[in-house]
Design a protein around this motif. Structure first.
Motif, short mmCIF file in Angstrom:
data_model
loop_
_atom_site.label_atom_id
_atom_site.label_comp_id
_atom_site.label_asym_id
_atom_site.label_seq_id
_atom_site.Cartn_x
_atom_site.Cartn_y
_atom_site.Cartn_z
N LEU A 207 0.79 -1.12 0.06
CA LEU A 207 0.19 -0.25 -0.49
C LEU A 207 0.75 1.17 -0.16
CD1 LEU A 207 -2.61 -0.90 2.25
CD2 LEU A 207 -3.30 -0.43 0.08
N ALA A 208 2.38 1.34 0.43
CA ALA A 208 2.75 2.44 0.42
C ALA A 208 3.66 2.63 -0.75
CB ALA A 208 4.25 2.19 1.44
N LEU A 209 3.40 1.62 -2.13
CA LEU A 209 3.84 2.50 -3.31
C LEU A 209 3.52 2.93 -3.98
CD1 LEU A 209 6.65 1.45 -4.78
CD2 LEU A 209 4.62 -0.71 -5.56
N PRO A 210 1.85 3.07 -4.21
CA PRO A 210 1.26 4.27 -4.60
C PRO A 210 1.32 5.71 -4.52
CG PRO A 210 -0.35 1.95 -4.45
CD PRO A 210 1.06 2.08 -3.90
N ALA A 212 4.76 6.52 -2.59
CA ALA A 212 5.75 6.52 -2.40
C ALA A 212 5.91 7.20 -4.62
CB ALA A 212 6.62 5.82 -2.67
N GLN A 213 5.56 6.61 -5.06
CA GLN A 213 4.99 6.55 -6.49
C GLN A 213 5.39 8.12 -7.05
OE1 GLN A 213 3.11 3.25 -8.24
NE2 GLN A 213 4.95 2.25 -8.45
N ARG A 265 2.02 5.28 6.54
CA ARG A 265 2.24 4.35 5.96
C ARG A 265 3.19 3.77 5.66
NH1 ARG A 265 -1.98 2.44 5.75
NH2 ARG A 265 -0.42 0.54 5.92
N PHE A 266 4.62 4.12 5.49
CA PHE A 266 5.54 4.55 4.99
C PHE A 266 6.02 3.01 6.52
CE2 PHE A 266 7.30 7.91 2.31
CZ PHE A 266 6.10 7.21 1.02
N ALA A 305 10.34 -2.70 -3.85
CA ALA A 305 9.13 -2.28 -3.70
C ALA A 305 9.10 -1.17 -2.45
CB ALA A 305 7.87 -2.76 -4.04
N MET A 306 9.84 -2.28 -1.20
CA MET A 306 10.03 -1.46 -0.18
C MET A 306 11.51 -0.54 0.38
SD MET A 306 7.92 -2.54 2.15
CE MET A 306 6.63 -2.61 0.19
#
Length: 431
Positions: A207-210, A212-213, A265-266, A305-306
């Motif tokens: 869930l943190a990836l979007p 982060a992007q 989130r992170f 991703a992490m």
């Protein structure tokens, strides 16, 4: 009986925490379905009440108020409900002959399933199958998944094999197969719980990836804006420090807002990723020919991703520190400029005060002359009156003799008045 000291109010709850979500022993063959739904609120009794609606239909015990875990048998169908910090998870288990159900979830009422609170984040079907030997386990696993990218490994010292393709199939579920040639029911239950944790925590971590992007694009703009401001700060010909400080403050507010919105989130992603790694290591995998292990898949697909999330978080912290330093430098520059302006203002005020003093002294001299002139005029009137009454008296002589006395008394009177005013209104000290 020994009497104990006063007990901490949370002692029993904390002591039972290690047994909060025990694994459910499972006997193969069996079908298992698990769905996880995110919730944007902390634990609420309405979540428990929704499970109670289902148990009442089957005449089964309902979860107690305040409980976040409930395991119940409903006419041969086992339901395990768990309420975690960010999601709720429902696990349905049918052991033995599952006919007429193709999946365990089909045993629950459809109208209850479609109205479940939260948003679906994970859905998985697991089939537990018995096998006679290693070759049969590998053959069954490969036949179960048409995909070539199969992830799997032997577990429990070769007594079982777990396989999946980590893909969402046409029904929206991912699939696992667990093959057994000698695992105990308790070991089966622990293995299933680890697989469900891997599947749920893997998606929760992502869930943190979007976020982060999305922040990567904003970070590029923020970094460019900071470089423009610092470039203008270093130009001595530009005199817009106040405007630059306002721009820096606005930039810093935007960065801090982004950091505050993403920090949880992170942090959660990092915690979920650590749990995925832990559950993967607990599987104690042994490689199966032509299959990628769970640990390898997690390292190759989830770890990047992490690292992206971690990198964005680090960039935000670094950028925030850079903006803070630039703000301090610019604030110092603005303060120095203000001090210089104040110094020039003080010097100007000093000059004005000196000029006013000279003017005051000039006015005082003129005032003494003017007052003395009128007083001497009065003295002259008095002298003429005396001369009128006493013939032979010279009024001009009397007036002339009075002039220095009048001037002295007038000057002394003005001086005393000035000293009195200065005493009542002392001048402010200037550092």
């Amino acid at each position: 009986m020994v009497e104990l000291p006063q007990e901490h109010p949370k002692r029993v709850e904390l002591s039972n925490e290690v047994h909060a979500r025990p694994p459910h022993p499972v006997t193969a063959p069996a079908k298992i379905s698990c769905i996880a739904l995110t919730t944007e609120r902390p634990f609420h009794d309405d979540d428990r009440a929704y499970v109670e609606k289902l148990t009442k239909r089957f005449g089964a015990p309902a979860p107690e108020p305040g409980k976040k875990y409930h395991k119940v048998d409903m006419d041969g169908v086992t339901l395990v409900w768990e309420h975690h910090t960010e999601f709720m998870r429902y696990t349905v288990i049918i052991e033995g002959d599952a006919k007429p159900y193709k999946t365990a979830l089909e045993a629950l009422p459809n109208d209850w399933l479609t109205k479940m609170p939260g948003q679906l984040i994970s859905a998985v079907h697991l089939d537990l199958v018995r096998a006679s030997d290693r070759e049969e386990m590998i053959s069954e696993a490969k036949a179960y998944f048409p995909s070539q990218s199969l992830i799997g490994a032997e577990v429990a010292g070769g007594l079982g094999l777990v396989a999946t393709d980590f893909r969402l199939h046409d029904d929206g579920f991912s699939r696992y197969i667990v093959l057994d040639k000698g695992m105990s029911d308790a070991h089966f239950g622990r293995t299933i719980q680890r697989l469900l944790d891997i599947e749920t925590y893997r998606v929760m971590a992502l869930l943190a990836l979007p976020m982060a992007q999305d922040l990567i694009l904003k970070l590029s703009g923020w970094e460019y804006g900071l470089s423009q401001i610092t470039s203008e700060m270093s130009d001595p010909e530009l005199d817009n420090d106040t405007d630059l400080l306002e721009q820096l403050t606005t930039l810093q507010a935007a960065i801090e807002l982004g950091y505050a919105q993403s920090q949880f989130r992170f942090g959660a992603a990092s915690a979920y990723y650590a749990l995925v790694q832990r559950r993967t290591s607990e599987l104690r995998e042994s490689r199966v020919t032509d299959m990628q292990t769970f640990a390898e898949f997690i390292e190759r697909r989830l770890a990047p991703a992490m690292r992206t999330s971690s990198s964005v978080e680090g960039r935000m912290q670094t950028l925030s520190q850079r903006v803070d330093r630039a703000t301090q430098l610019l604030s110092t520059k603005v303060n120095i400029s203000l001090e210089q302006q104040n110094q020039r203002l003080m010097e100007s005020m000093d000059k004005r005060a000196a000029l006013q003093l000279r003017l005051q002294q000039t006015v005082e001299g003129l005032s003494i002359a003017a007052i003395s002139y009128y007083l001497i005029g009065l003295v002259n009137y008095v002298a003429e009156a005396i001369a009128y009454g006493s013939p032979g008296t010279n009024p001009k002589l009397i007036t002339g003799i009075a002039v220095p006395f009048v001037l002295g008394l007038t000057a002394f009177g003005v001086w005393r008045m000035r000293k009195h005013i200065e005493k009542e209104n002392p001048p402010a000290d200037r550092d």
